[in-house]
Scaffold this active site. Structure first.
Site, short mmCIF file in Angstrom:
data_model
loop_
_atom_site.label_atom_id
_atom_site.label_comp_id
_atom_site.label_asym_id
_atom_site.label_seq_id
_atom_site.Cartn_x
_atom_site.Cartn_y
_atom_site.Cartn_z
N ASN A 164 8.73 13.84 0.67
CA ASN A 164 9.58 14.26 -0.44
C ASN A 164 8.86 15.23 -1.35
O ASN A 164 9.33 15.51 -2.45
CB ASN A 164 10.03 13.02 -1.24
CG ASN A 164 10.91 12.11 -0.41
OD1 ASN A 164 11.92 12.53 0.14
ND2 ASN A 164 10.52 10.84 -0.30
N THR A 208 4.85 11.06 8.29
CA THR A 208 6.03 10.37 7.80
C THR A 208 6.91 11.35 7.05
O THR A 208 6.48 12.48 6.75
CB THR A 208 5.65 9.19 6.89
OG1 THR A 208 6.83 8.44 6.55
CG2 THR A 208 4.99 9.68 5.60
N GLU A 247 10.28 8.93 -14.73
CA GLU A 247 9.45 8.97 -13.52
C GLU A 247 8.01 8.65 -13.90
O GLU A 247 7.43 9.27 -14.78
CB GLU A 247 9.54 10.35 -12.88
CG GLU A 247 8.90 10.45 -11.50
CD GLU A 247 9.20 11.77 -10.83
OE1 GLU A 247 10.21 11.85 -10.10
OE2 GLU A 247 8.44 12.74 -11.04
N ASN A 267 0.85 -1.19 0.00
CA ASN A 267 0.00 0.00 0.00
C ASN A 267 0.89 1.24 0.00
O ASN A 267 1.60 1.50 0.97
CB ASN A 267 -0.91 0.02 1.23
CG ASN A 267 -1.99 -1.05 1.17
OD1 ASN A 267 -2.75 -1.11 0.21
ND2 ASN A 267 -2.05 -1.91 2.17
N LYS A 302 0.65 5.37 -0.59
CA LYS A 302 -0.31 6.47 -0.68
C LYS A 302 0.39 7.76 -1.10
O LYS A 302 1.55 7.99 -0.78
CB LYS A 302 -0.99 6.68 0.68
CG LYS A 302 -1.77 5.45 1.16
CD LYS A 302 -2.38 5.67 2.53
CE LYS A 302 -3.14 4.43 2.99
NZ LYS A 302 -3.74 4.60 4.33
#
Length: 484
Positions: A172, A169, A326, A155, A157
């Site tokens: 970036n 958390t 990317e 998972n 997110k």
């Protein structure tokens, strides 16, 4: 191996449509209505397990498409970069986004395909062969993190979804990304050419950055994903000396090592970052690579690229040297079809920043390590981990004093614990725990950074009303520097 006729046809736009396969925007809705009607009509005679699975998949796919539409609507309507390039759309008037944003993605992708076709048409036989190899290659998509994102199910997110769920958390995604491209409701992946014989992953950094010790790899794309040839926000390819596999190119080539550092962009300047939907991405990669090879003065590099027997690893080295691919999936990825590969050990601080409780528990096995962990938690403003450690270990005022004496923790070397508890962005719940449990003195003056100040000084500077109110209720006063 088949090459789309678009790359060799004079009428570019018509063939772009062929490559894209223009679809009826109402097709998905009509298909859903048809399936619902089929279920309704068959209800009296019983529904087979096959029909149930089909209906469930239809609903699931419809929801996935709806979520993707929301992510793209946010990106194309809010990103200032798209507005400056005349590639934006209006924000949805209602709470829900229509599928218009997905149609817009296809339109934007066709625009960039058309643009690069006009540059490279017509193709030589060598170029056609290279393009066919890329178009028929399988891709792996790699997401790196210090977080533990899987327990049989992977998972991942988006930053936007984590914020909506108040998940703390390491991030970036930064304010500039959100302002200019507003793609913070996507999950990000590096891309590499699939090779079943090689140990995965082929790459461990993206755009010179090591994003984490765990590599989560999937071999399936999303029908609603999009690809950029570089980091979407920072489309500058770094100099060769920053590349992960620099020795391969420095040892084998000359001119190209000086050619690779550049901005990858479209016709409207360096902020014009080409975007390709999943269906067009291989074609976009191949044509842009051919454009780069044509401009290169390195004959050895050109011959290497046009080797008809080029292997997947070499092809990946080329593509992720010339570009930094990317891939972006809307909002969230949830799958049981993945591989998790541990690339290296995770430091205690990185585990704390990523809220990786499994790694934290493996490393913090005694009070001494708990001192280190708590200092890292306070230094990185990780209230969730700080409160977890405080609940797990019986911290005393003596423990806090020992923490401040640690000479192998930069936060304790530079700052008093009281400073860390009250600095800008600190969580007042952690401060509340320390004061309520007598772990710190509310009016102790800082001895290190901002010497002479108190916690109330810090709270006043950051205008944290909750922290100010709590400190004042507990008798806090300003330090000497603010005394009148």
């Amino acid at each position: 191996m088949k090459i789309p006729e678009a790359v060799n046809h004079i009428n570019v736009q018509n063939n772009i449509d062929l490559v894209d396969g223009k679809t009826n925007p109402n097709k998905a809705t009509k298909a859903l209505q048809k399936n619902i009607l089929r279920v309704t009509n068959s209800s009296s005679s019983g529904i087979s397990e096959k029909h149930l699975d089909h209906c469930a998949n239809t609903v699931k796919n419809f929801l996935r498409k709806s979520i993707a539409a929301q992510s793209y609507s946010k990106m194309f309507s809010q990103g200032t970069s798209f507005k400056s390039l005349n590639l934006s759309i209006e924000a949805p008037s209602g709470a829900r986004s229509s599928f218009r944003s997905l149609e817009h993605l296809d339109k934007v992708s066709r625009h960039y395909i058309s643009e690069i076709i006009q540059k490279v048409h017509p193709l030589s036989s060598d170029e056609r062969l290279l393009l066919s190899i890329i178009i028929n290659s399988n891709f792996n998509f790699r997401h790196q993190s210090n977080s533990n994102l899987s327990n049989n199910i992977l998972n991942i997110k988006s930053f936007d979804k984590m914020q909506s769920e108040n998940i703390q958390t390491h991030k970036n995604t930064y304010s500039e990304d959100i302002k200019e491209i507003s793609n913070h409701d996507f999950v990000f992946f590096g891309v590499e050419i699939s090779n079943h014989q090689e140990k995965l992953p082929l790459n461990k950094t993206h755009h010179t950055v090591d994003f984490g010790a765990n590599a989560y790899i999937i071999d399936h794309d999303s029908p609603y994903g999009y690809m950029t040839l570089t980091d979407h926000f920072d489309n500058a390819i770094p100099p060769v000396f920053y590349h992960e596999h620099q020795s391969f190119f420095l040892d084998n080539f000359k001119e190209v090592v000086d050619e690779v550092s550049r901005y990858v962009h479209g016709n409207q300047g360096k902020t014009d970052v080409p975007i390709f939907n999943t269906k067009d991405m291989r074609l976009g990669i191949g044509l842009h690579l051919i454009d780069f090879i044509r401009k290169s003065k390195d004959q050895g590099f050109r011959e290497f690229c046009y080797n008809k027997n080029i292997d997947p690893v070499s092809l990946d080295r080329i593509i992720n040297f010339v570009f930094q691919l990317e891939y972006h999936i809307p909002r969230m990825l949830s799958t049981d079809n993945f591989k998790k590969i541990k690339l290296r050990d995770i430091s205690l601080e990185d585990a704390i920043k990523a809220s990786n409780y499994e790694e934290i528990n493996n490393k913090v096995t005694d009070k001494k390590m708990a001192h280190q962990a708590l200092a890292y938690s306070l230094g990185n403003k990780k209230a969730d981990i700080a409160l977890y450690l405080l609940s797990k270990f019986n911290f005393t005022k003596q423990d806090v004093a020992e923490m401040e004496k640690m000479n192998n923790n930069r936060y304790c070397n530079l700052y008093d614990v009281e400073y860390l508890l009250s600095k800008d962005g600190a969580n007042y719940k952690v401060l509340e725990y320390f004061i309520n449990n007598g772990l710190v003195d509310v009016n102790k003056k800082f001895q290190k950074a901002n010497s002479g100040d108190t916690m109330l000084d810090n709270a006043m500077k950051s205008k944290d009303s909750k922290m100010i109110d709590f400190l004042l209720k507990n008798g806090a006063i300003l330090g000497k520097r603010f005394e009148i």
